[in-house]
Design an enzyme around this catalytic site. Structure first.
Site, short mmCIF file in Angstrom:
data_model
loop_
_atom_site.label_atom_id
_atom_site.label_comp_id
_atom_site.label_asym_id
_atom_site.label_seq_id
_atom_site.Cartn_x
_atom_site.Cartn_y
_atom_site.Cartn_z
N HIS A 1 5.19 -0.34 -2.87
CA HIS A 1 4.98 -1.67 -2.30
C HIS A 1 5.38 -1.76 -0.83
O HIS A 1 4.89 -2.64 -0.12
CB HIS A 1 5.75 -2.72 -3.10
CG HIS A 1 5.12 -3.07 -4.41
ND1 HIS A 1 5.31 -2.32 -5.55
CD2 HIS A 1 4.28 -4.08 -4.76
CE1 HIS A 1 4.63 -2.86 -6.55
NE2 HIS A 1 3.99 -3.92 -6.09
N GLY A 2 6.25 -0.88 -0.38
CA GLY A 2 6.63 -0.96 1.02
C GLY A 2 7.72 0.03 1.37
O GLY A 2 8.44 0.52 0.49
#
Length: 470
Positions: free
Chosen positions: A320-321
């Site tokens: 996600h990041g």
């Protein structure tokens, strides 16, 4: 070109009208060109990256398909390394440089690069990996048509933020003429309007409340307490992302393609395992099939199974990041899944399975699961670890109801959001609207949704979809 802007819908209408007049071959070319135009609106510099990734993955598929034995395995490894390498460079290079510089007590400023993250890269690289692995497993034959493969990767309804479409789901639909039935039209419009309502009326209302809390700002002149800020983000991310998915599925249906569901009322799940069968289904099933099972799944003993769950969810968090906060969120959910396994085993061993699963207790388990999931959103949203711990500390203190007394709507909207989760469960009503409702009734339902957007949300508010950053 956001899904909730007039510019996108003019673009979509033009594509739909042009598509209706073309045969399957030219129609596919039109969709590919339209998808590249759509992507160019985000950043024209990365159109070449999308094209290069598409061409490389198409060639990798042909290479794997014609190879055998060790050569076949080498081709698969090259394909996976290419996709993960591309993703790692654009998304994680500076993150790992900063991490190692901190560990070695170095100044990272001279080591990092000015890298812009291409929108949607996490999604189309995962689709490239799935394509290569499916061919390697002989679940799929490599596509000889570069046009078909380009459409699979770039198809604009799912290009920016998913859902992650499997090649075995998409390719059988290519080559079919666009025949838009009355049911297709109603179903597509229903999903689009439902998605817009989720985004504009629900997600966009909760977004500034969550932002105000996590940025230590005021909302309507008052400080936002922790419990309201965390609840607001929990509502925002669900309605924002599921709303995007609804719009994507509706647009795809009107263009002649069917996408599988990506959300199945996850906040009504009775346990964390069920939650992950309902939340971002395309990602959770991808992690299961292409990471969890290759690691051994649940076939190599209890300790290995628990370790696999922790590894998969931790990597899913990092997907996600580029932040340790995302990794913490993933590890938290991995821990919850492991705890749930042991809890279920203890319940079954005590012979209390029937009692625990009794229908009367389901609301309690749903509430507990919702609280656990909402607590997990804190590191996902918080800008850093310090903010995560301060939020958890604030939640443990006495609740502040000052803002609630001044603005009761701040809790009314989250409650309405939860009620909408329940309404979304009533598929019989939705199916009736699609299949059998008289046209005036269907039109009235659409009008009510539009009215709700106007009353509850801000139709002209430019609040980006949350998952565009991934």
């Amino acid at each position: 070109m956001l899904f909730d802007t007039l510019g996108y819908w003019l673009f979509f209408a033009a594509v739909l009208l042009a598509l209706a007049a073309l045969r399957p071959g030219p129609a596919k070319l039109l969709l590919v060109l339209a998808s590249y135009v759509f992507y160019a609106f985000w950043d024209v510099r990365f159109v070449a990256l999308l094209g290069a990734s598409t061409l490389a993955n198409w060639q990798f598929g042909l290479w794997i398909d014609r190879s055998a034995g060790a050569a076949r395995r080498r081709a698969l490894i090259v394909a996976i390394v290419f996709n993960l390498g591309t993703l790692a460079f654009f998304k994680y290079f500076n993150f790992f440089v900063d991490t190692f510089a901190t560990l070695l007590q170095l100044d990272p400023h001279g080591l990092t690069l000015r890298i812009v993250l291409p929108v949607g890269i996490s999604f189309f690289t995962f689709e490239g990996i799935a394509y290569a692995v499916d061919i390697y497993r002989r679940d799929l034959a490599a596509r000889r048509s570069a046009l078909d493969f380009a459409l699979f990767i770039s198809f604009f309804p799912h290009l920016i933020a998913g859902p992650i479409i499997r090649p075995v789901q998409f390719f059988p639909q290519t080559g079919q003429p666009l025949v838009l039935s009355d049911e297709d039209a109603r179903w597509g419009l229903r999903e689009i309007l439902k998605g817009l309502f989720k985004k504009i009326a629900l997600a966009n209302f909760n977004a500034p409340i969550a932002d105000a809390y996590f940025h230590h700002a005021a909302w309507n002149g008052a400080a936002v307490p922790a419990w309201i800020g965390v609840l607001a983000f929990s509502m925002q991310i669900y309605f924002d992302f599921s709303g995007y998915t609804d719009i994507a599925r509706g647009c795809a249906r009107l263009l002649g393609y069917r996408f599988p569901p990506n959300f199945e009322r996850p906040y009504l799940a009775a346990n964390i395992s069920e939650f992950w069968h309902r939340w971002h289904i395309s990602l959770s099933s991808w992690l299961r099939d292409y990471l969890y099972i290759p690691l051994g799944g649940s076939r190599r003993g209890e300790a290995r199974t628990c370790a696999n769950l922790i590894i998969v969810m931790g990597l899913g968090g990092l997907w996600h990041g580029a932040s340790w906060n995302f990794a913490l969120w993933g590890l938290y959910h991995g821990g919850l899944l492991v705890a749930h396994r042991y809890w279920r085993r203890a319940v079954e061993r005590a012979g209390a399975g029937t009692l625990v699963d009794h229908r009367a207790l389901q609301p309690l388990w749903c509430a507990c699961t919702f609280v656990l999931v909402t607590l997990g959103w804190i590191p996902f949203r918080a800008p850093d670890a310090a903010s995560t711990w301060s939020t958890l500390s604030a939640l443990a203190s006495t609740p502040d109801f000052t803002l609630l007394r001044a603005h009761p709507e701040i809790i009314a909207i989250p409650l309405l959001s939860l009620a909408f989760c329940r309404l979304d469960r009533e598929r019989r009503v939705q199916q009736w609207l699609v299949e059998r409702a008289p046209l005036p009734v269907a039109a009235a339902a659409c009008a009510l949704l539009v009215l709700g957007m106007e009353i509850l949300g801000q139709i002209d508010a430019q609040i980006p979809f949350v998952y565009f950053q991934f």
